[in-house]
Design a protein around this motif. Structure first.
Motif, PDB file in Angstrom:
ATOM      1  N   LYS A   1      67.452  56.886  37.350  1.00 27.42           N
ATOM      2  CA  LYS A   1      68.299  58.378  37.528  1.00 27.42           C
ATOM      3  C   LYS A   1      68.826  59.258  36.567  1.00 27.42           C
ATOM      4  CE  LYS A   1      67.644  57.621  42.064  1.00 27.42           C
ATOM      5  NZ  LYS A   1      67.065  58.489  42.965  1.00 27.42           N
ATOM      6  N   THR A   2      69.034  58.319  35.509  1.00 23.20           N
ATOM      7  CA  THR A   2      69.697  59.299  34.355  1.00 23.20           C
ATOM      8  C   THR A   2      68.444  60.255  33.604  1.00 23.20           C
ATOM      9  OG1 THR A   2      69.516  57.374  32.864  1.00 23.20           O
ATOM     10  CG2 THR A   2      71.581  58.154  33.860  1.00 23.20           C
TER      11      THR A   2
ATOM     12  N   LEU B   1      76.510  50.450  44.525  1.00 22.79           N
ATOM     13  CA  LEU B   1      75.792  51.847  44.443  1.00 22.79           C
ATOM     14  C   LEU B   1      76.549  52.815  44.319  1.00 22.79           C
ATOM     15  CD1 LEU B   1      73.017  53.027  44.541  1.00 22.79           C
ATOM     16  CD2 LEU B   1      73.234  52.911  47.147  1.00 22.79           C
ATOM     17  N   ALA B   2      77.622  53.049  44.868  1.00 24.38           N
ATOM     18  CA  ALA B   2      78.586  54.239  44.841  1.00 24.38           C
ATOM     19  C   ALA B   2      79.193  54.490  43.438  1.00 24.38           C
ATOM     20  CB  ALA B   2      79.881  54.262  45.780  1.00 24.38           C
TER      21      ALA B   2
ATOM     22  N   TYR C   1      68.433  51.175  38.454  1.00 19.84           N
ATOM     23  CA  TYR C   1      68.582  52.430  39.335  1.00 19.84           C
ATOM     24  C   TYR C   1      69.424  53.470  38.211  1.00 19.84           C
ATOM     25  CZ  TYR C   1      70.905  55.483  42.671  1.00 19.84           C
ATOM     26  OH  TYR C   1      71.447  56.579  43.560  1.00 19.84           O
TER      27      TYR C   1
ATOM     28  N   HIS D   1      69.503  45.564  43.933  1.00 24.10           N
ATOM     29  CA  HIS D   1      69.291  46.882  44.591  1.00 24.10           C
ATOM     30  C   HIS D   1      67.895  46.836  44.897  1.00 24.10           C
ATOM     31  CE1 HIS D   1      69.990  51.049  45.764  1.00 24.10           C
ATOM     32  NE2 HIS D   1      69.160  51.414  44.934  1.00 24.10           N
TER      33      HIS D   1
ATOM     34  N   VAL E   1      75.902  57.667  36.822  1.00 25.91           N
ATOM     35  CA  VAL E   1      74.555  58.541  36.642  1.00 25.91           C
ATOM     36  C   VAL E   1      74.915  59.993  36.239  1.00 25.91           C
ATOM     37  CG1 VAL E   1      72.458  59.314  37.529  1.00 25.91           C
ATOM     38  CG2 VAL E   1      72.673  56.969  37.573  1.00 25.91           C
ATOM     39  N   SER E   2      75.934  60.559  37.524  1.00 23.30           N
ATOM     40  CA  SER E   2      76.065  61.900  37.363  1.00 23.30           C
ATOM     41  C   SER E   2      76.947  62.169  36.066  1.00 23.30           C
ATOM     42  CB  SER E   2      77.100  62.326  38.484  1.00 23.30           C
ATOM     43  OG  SER E   2      77.516  63.505  38.296  1.00 23.30           O
TER      44      SER E   2
ATOM     45  N   ASP F   1      76.184  55.409  41.053  1.00 19.40           N
ATOM     46  CA  ASP F   1      75.511  57.222  41.363  1.00 19.40           C
ATOM     47  C   ASP F   1      76.767  57.866  40.545  1.00 19.40           C
ATOM     48  OD1 ASP F   1      73.574  57.355  43.201  1.00 19.40           O
ATOM     49  OD2 ASP F   1      74.736  56.780  44.720  1.00 19.40           O
ATOM     50  N   LYS F   2      78.012  57.544  40.597  1.00 16.98           N
ATOM     51  CA  LYS F   2      79.043  58.414  39.791  1.00 16.98           C
ATOM     52  C   LYS F   2      78.577  58.157  38.297  1.00 16.98           C
ATOM     53  CE  LYS F   2      83.996  59.312  39.068  1.00 16.98           C
ATOM     54  NZ  LYS F   2      83.739  59.415  37.446  1.00 16.98           N
TER      55      LYS F   2
END
Length: 287
Positions: free
Chosen positions: A179-180, A130-131, A175, A167, A137-138, A134-135
């Motif tokens: 999230k994007t 997941l971490a 995810y 997830h 996505v950013s 997240d990176k």
């Protein structure tokens, strides 16, 4: 008399409707000409890009997704394409280059004539987490915004299998999609790397019909079991229609989405014989 007249009219209407419905049987499943991923011919491109383009064009294919410049400048490759009436619609680069050399990547893509920039691998160790998602996505939102705002290019991520770790009620791929920002980030479905980790490509296309813009067409050798690694021997790439994937269902679903470009990709050393088989399969696949 009136009732009889109505029956005759209704019968005529039904007959008129049934004709086109009946005609759909026997129609081609994929009535398009696919493009080609340069990675299929990577060894040949490394030796002689001009001759390789001639080989691909002789197969009836004029749309290329470059994933390498093969020692040439973007302008040199563009001239080779222009001289042959061919085009580059998508330019594949590494994650680090997309993130750290975005302007250079954008300029090269524009020079090639591409509309899309694609990344196909997120560097990671072990299972995708997941971490990491997240990176990703950013970074993707940042890359996509710059490519869109500064160059008018669309950014796509090509799935590779490891992103389908579970997830919540879905996967980390879900995810990333959710999230994007769809204005700046979309996706290229590699159907082998969707199937390999246990997903259904047709179902995923139906789930996100607006987010996939590109597709890699490939098939997985029968008997090969998948996993979450994102890797399998290149000899497990086989000609379309000879492997495990339900291609009629996938292609039927894909043609109802926003996918703009379909590319053949065959990573195997047998590509010279398998690519013509793949092309013939696509040309002759009927409902």
């Amino acid at each position: 008399m009136l009732k009889l007249k109505h029956l005759v009219i209704c019968s005529a209407i039904l007959s008129a409707i049934s004709i086109p419905l009946f005609a759909q049987k026997g129609q081609l499943v994929f009535p398009r000409t696919p493009g080609m991923v340069s990675y299929t011919y990577r060894a040949s491109f490394a030796k002689d890009p001009a001759a390789t383009l001639d080989t691909i064009k002789a197969l009836g294919i004029t749309d290329i997704e470059f994933s390498n410049l093969f020692g040439k400048t973007a302008a040199e490759l563009r001239k080779l394409l222009d001289d042959r009436g061919m085009k580059c619609s998508s330019f594949g680069v590494s994650y680090p280059d997309a993130l750290n050399k975005t302007a250079e990547v954008g300029q090269n893509a524009k020079t090639l004539g591409a509309s899309f920039v694609r990344v196909a691998w997120v560097p990671h160790e072990g299972a995708f987490t997941l971490a990491m998602a997240d990176k990703t996505v950013s970074d993707f939102n940042q890359i996509g915004k710059k490519l869109n705002d500064d160059f008018g290019l669309s950014f796509c991520y090509h799935n590779h299998g490891y992103e389908f770790e579970k997830h919540e009620n879905g996967t980390l791929f879900d995810y990333i999609v959710q999230k994007t920002d769809p204005k700046y980030v979309n996706f290229e479905m590699d159907i082998l790397w969707t199937f390999f980790p246990g997903q259904d490509p047709a179902a995923l296309l139906k789930k996100y019909p607006k987010r996939f813009k590109l597709m890699h067409l490939k098939d997985l050798r029968k008997g090969v079991e998948g996993n979450m690694s994102g890797g399998t021997p290149v000899t497990n790439d086989v000609a379309l229609g000879t492997g495990q994937l339900d291609l009629p269902a996938i292609l039927t679903a894909a043609l109802k989405t926003d996918i703009e470009h379909f590319y053949i990709e065959d990573e195997s050393p047998s590509y010279a014989t398998q690519v013509p088989q793949t092309i013939a399969y696509l040309k002759n696949l009927k409902h």
